[in-house]
Design an enzyme around this catalytic site. Structure first.
Site, PDB file in Angstrom:
ATOM      1  N   CYS A 132       0.902  -1.169   0.000  1.00 21.14           N
ATOM      2  CA  CYS A 132       0.000   0.000   0.000  1.00 21.14           C
ATOM      3  C   CYS A 132       0.926   1.201   0.000  1.00 21.14           C
ATOM      4  O   CYS A 132       1.199   1.790   1.037  1.00 21.14           O
ATOM      5  CB  CYS A 132      -0.879  -0.022   1.246  1.00 21.14           C
ATOM      6  SG  CYS A 132      -2.031  -1.402   1.277  1.00 21.14           S
ATOM      7  N   ALA A 133       1.432   1.550  -1.160  1.00 24.12           N
ATOM      8  CA  ALA A 133       2.668   2.343  -1.218  1.00 24.12           C
ATOM      9  C   ALA A 133       2.490   3.850  -1.364  1.00 24.12           C
ATOM     10  O   ALA A 133       3.388   4.602  -0.997  1.00 24.12           O
ATOM     11  CB  ALA A 133       3.536   1.824  -2.361  1.00 24.12           C
ATOM     12  N   ALA A 134       1.370   4.293  -1.934  1.00 16.16           N
ATOM     13  CA  ALA A 134       1.266   5.728  -2.250  1.00 16.16           C
ATOM     14  C   ALA A 134       1.132   6.581  -0.985  1.00 16.16           C
ATOM     15  O   ALA A 134       0.494   6.135  -0.024  1.00 16.16           O
ATOM     16  CB  ALA A 134       0.046   5.951  -3.142  1.00 16.16           C
ATOM     17  N   GLY A 136       4.362   6.981  -1.501  1.00 19.30           N
ATOM     18  CA  GLY A 136       5.708   6.455  -1.754  1.00 19.30           C
ATOM     19  C   GLY A 136       6.759   6.873  -0.740  1.00 19.30           C
ATOM     20  O   GLY A 136       7.951   6.686  -0.980  1.00 19.30           O
ATOM     21  N   LYS A 138       7.540   5.563   2.163  1.00 21.98           N
ATOM     22  CA  LYS A 138       8.323   4.426   2.677  1.00 21.98           C
ATOM     23  C   LYS A 138       9.008   3.680   1.537  1.00 21.98           C
ATOM     24  O   LYS A 138      10.069   3.092   1.731  1.00 21.98           O
ATOM     25  CB  LYS A 138       7.437   3.514   3.523  1.00 21.98           C
ATOM     26  CG  LYS A 138       6.865   4.260   4.721  1.00 21.98           C
ATOM     27  CD  LYS A 138       6.083   3.396   5.661  1.00 21.98           C
ATOM     28  CE  LYS A 138       5.389   4.236   6.725  1.00 21.98           C
ATOM     29  NZ  LYS A 138       4.252   5.043   6.220  1.00 21.98           N
ATOM     30  N   ASP A 181      -4.998  -3.973  -6.647  1.00 22.85           N
ATOM     31  CA  ASP A 181      -5.543  -4.265  -5.314  1.00 22.85           C
ATOM     32  C   ASP A 181      -4.659  -5.321  -4.642  1.00 22.85           C
ATOM     33  O   ASP A 181      -4.595  -6.466  -5.094  1.00 22.85           O
ATOM     34  CB  ASP A 181      -6.980  -4.788  -5.486  1.00 22.85           C
ATOM     35  CG  ASP A 181      -7.646  -5.093  -4.153  1.00 22.85           C
ATOM     36  OD1 ASP A 181      -6.953  -5.097  -3.113  1.00 22.85           O
ATOM     37  OD2 ASP A 181      -8.869  -5.329  -4.165  1.00 22.85           O
ATOM     38  N   CYS A 253      -1.057   4.002  10.787  1.00 27.07           N
ATOM     39  CA  CYS A 253      -0.863   5.237  11.560  1.00 27.07           C
ATOM     40  C   CYS A 253      -2.096   5.428  12.448  1.00 27.07           C
ATOM     41  O   CYS A 253      -2.648   6.512  12.539  1.00 27.07           O
ATOM     42  CB  CYS A 253      -0.605   6.440  10.657  1.00 27.07           C
ATOM     43  SG  CYS A 253      -1.875   6.732   9.436  1.00 27.07           S
TER      44      CYS A 253
HETATM   45  C1  LIG Z   1      -1.311   4.715   4.820  1.00 31.02           C
HETATM   46  S1  LIG Z   1      -1.384   4.957   3.122  1.00 31.02           S
HETATM   47  C2  LIG Z   1       0.204   4.417   2.602  1.00 31.02           C
HETATM   48  C3  LIG Z   1       1.313   5.415   2.837  1.00 31.02           C
HETATM   49  C4  LIG Z   1       2.616   4.996   2.171  1.00 31.02           C
HETATM   50  N1  LIG Z   1       3.041   3.671   2.576  1.00 31.02           N
HETATM   51  C5  LIG Z   1       3.746   5.969   2.450  1.00 31.02           C
HETATM   52  O1  LIG Z   1       4.586   5.724   3.323  1.00 31.02           O
HETATM   53  O2  LIG Z   1       3.818   6.996   1.752  1.00 31.02           O
HETATM   54  C6  LIG Z   1      -2.400   3.621   2.623  1.00 31.02           C
HETATM   55  C7  LIG Z   1      -2.519   3.463   1.123  1.00 31.02           C
HETATM   56  O3  LIG Z   1      -3.167   2.200   0.886  1.00 31.02           O
HETATM   57  C8  LIG Z   1      -3.846   2.297  -0.328  1.00 31.02           C
HETATM   58  N2  LIG Z   1      -4.778   1.141  -0.390  1.00 31.02           N
HETATM   59  C9  LIG Z   1      -5.965   0.989   0.239  1.00 31.02           C
HETATM   60  N3  LIG Z   1      -6.477  -0.223  -0.039  1.00 31.02           N
HETATM   61  C10 LIG Z   1      -5.604  -0.862  -0.858  1.00 31.02           C
HETATM   62  C11 LIG Z   1      -5.573  -2.130  -1.499  1.00 31.02           C
HETATM   63  N4  LIG Z   1      -6.578  -2.995  -1.349  1.00 31.02           N
HETATM   64  N5  LIG Z   1      -4.508  -2.438  -2.281  1.00 31.02           N
HETATM   65  C12 LIG Z   1      -3.487  -1.548  -2.435  1.00 31.02           C
HETATM   66  N6  LIG Z   1      -3.480  -0.321  -1.873  1.00 31.02           N
HETATM   67  C13 LIG Z   1      -4.511   0.022  -1.075  1.00 31.02           C
HETATM   68  C14 LIG Z   1      -4.466   3.681  -0.285  1.00 31.02           C
HETATM   69  O4  LIG Z   1      -4.802   4.137  -1.595  1.00 31.02           O
HETATM   70  C15 LIG Z   1      -3.352   4.491   0.380  1.00 31.02           C
HETATM   71  O5  LIG Z   1      -2.572   5.134  -0.588  1.00 31.02           O
END
Ligand SMILES: C[S@@+](CC[C@H](N)C(=O)[O-])C[C@H]1O[C@@H](n2cnc3c(N)ncnc32)[C@H](O)[C@@H]1O
Length: 315
Positions: A132-134, A136, A138, A181, A253
């Protein structure tokens, strides 16, 4: 004026008025953190600090601290690579920001990448999934520490994937970025197991309310339980993708136990090949907290997070 004392007592006795949070939220913190709930609520009313992560491919922390000092910006070293600024400032005024010399990232969020990768030889081309990278934050940190790693950065939100590209471009680092996903690996996984997985799961963001003050009023009491179901489903879907002996770092978080300890303990009960490593657990915002080797690695004034490092047993 004559009724002042009685009226102040009345508001002080009302949890919502006293703490500027919904009553259910205060009650949940009281139940989850009987020793720290007041601190959690006090921190949520204050401005959050601006903390930088120094890119060790460019500078040591003291060298960058010196650069900041030369332009009159005070900063205190926090964690392994962090600098907490004495006052917030626009990023374009930070020396080398556009060239990726530093990133803005809270000290508690900076715990993720080194915790997941600790002890892994850093020259090897490990296969790492950032599930769940965006945007980005981490992903960039993982690659700063392990530039030879092959990192697959997933996010379900295609527009947010664009932010991963932008961040990596600024840092001059490369990952494979995919809008997909994480809960449905059959749709994107090539069948090659990962050595390490970071699952920074979607959550209520209850650990970062001071950065998003409206979150407390937008959330409903049932959200935490709903998100815990999503988090459990993501853990379950991703665990088979990990090589035996590999690690998965689960984090949120959030400071609500339903999205931290409770999710992980339930997972451990139904997955006997999962071993929980010593890891911080719930980081209470605003203080150096529970579980971290604090003497060696003080985090200063940080956000609320939850961390659990799981290892897949061999055999
Ligand atoms: C807490 S944020 C991640 C922050 C990111 N790791 C960073 O350090 O910048 C959670 C992310 O999970 C994504 N997300 C939610 N459900 C998901 C899924 N089923 N598969 C992949 N990504 C998902 C969201 O779009 C969101 O960008």
């Amino acid at each position: 004026m004559r009724e002042r004392e009685a009226l102040v007592k009345q508001t002080d006795d009302d949890l919502q008025a006293r703490w500027n949070h919904p009553r259910w939220w205060v009650e949940r913190l009281q139940a989850d953190h009987p020793l720290h709930w007041q601190q959690l609520l006090e921190v949520a009313q204050k401005p959050a600090p601006m903390t930088l992560r120094v890119n060790r491919l460019h500078h040591t922390v003291p060298a960058y601290q010196q650069q900041l000092a030369s332009i009159g910006v005070g900063a205190q070293a926090v964690g392994a690579q962090g600098l907490q600024l004495t006052r917030a400032m626009p990023v374009h005024q930070l020396p080398g920001f556009s060239e990726g010399h530093v990133s803005v990232q809270d000290a508690a969020a900076q715990v993720a990448a080194p915790l997941l990768l600790q002890g892994m030889e850093n020259a090897k081309p490990w296969r790492i999934l950032d599930a769940c990278a965006a945007p980005g934050g981490k992903t960039g940190h993982l690659l700063e520490l392990y530039p030879n790693a092959h990192v697959l950065a997933l996010d379900v939100d295609a527009s947010r994937c664009e932010r991963i590209h932008q961040n990596l471009q600024r840092l001059g680092l490369q990952a494979e970025v995919l809008a997909a996903d994480a809960g449905q690996p059959a749709k994107w996984w090539d069948g090659q197991a990962f050595d390490a997985i970071l699952l920074d799961a979607p959550c209520t963001a209850s650990g970062i309310v001071r950065r998003h003050p409206d979150v407390r009023w937008l959330r409903r009491p049932t959200d935490s339980g709903q998100l815990a179901k999503t988090q459990t489903a993501l853990l379950k879907a991703l665990w088979p993708l990990l090589v035996p002996g590999g690690r998965l770092l689960y984090c949120t978080c959030s400071v609500f136990k339903a999205e931290g300890d409770e999710t992980v303990q339930a997972f451990l009960q139904s997955n006997t090949n999962a071993l929980l490593h010593p890891s911080p657990g719930h980081l209470i915002p605003g203080q150096v907290s529970i579980g971290l080797p604090v003497e060696d690695n003080p985090l200063g004034e940080h956000d609320g997070f939850y961390y659990a490092l799981l290892e897949k047993r061999l055999g």
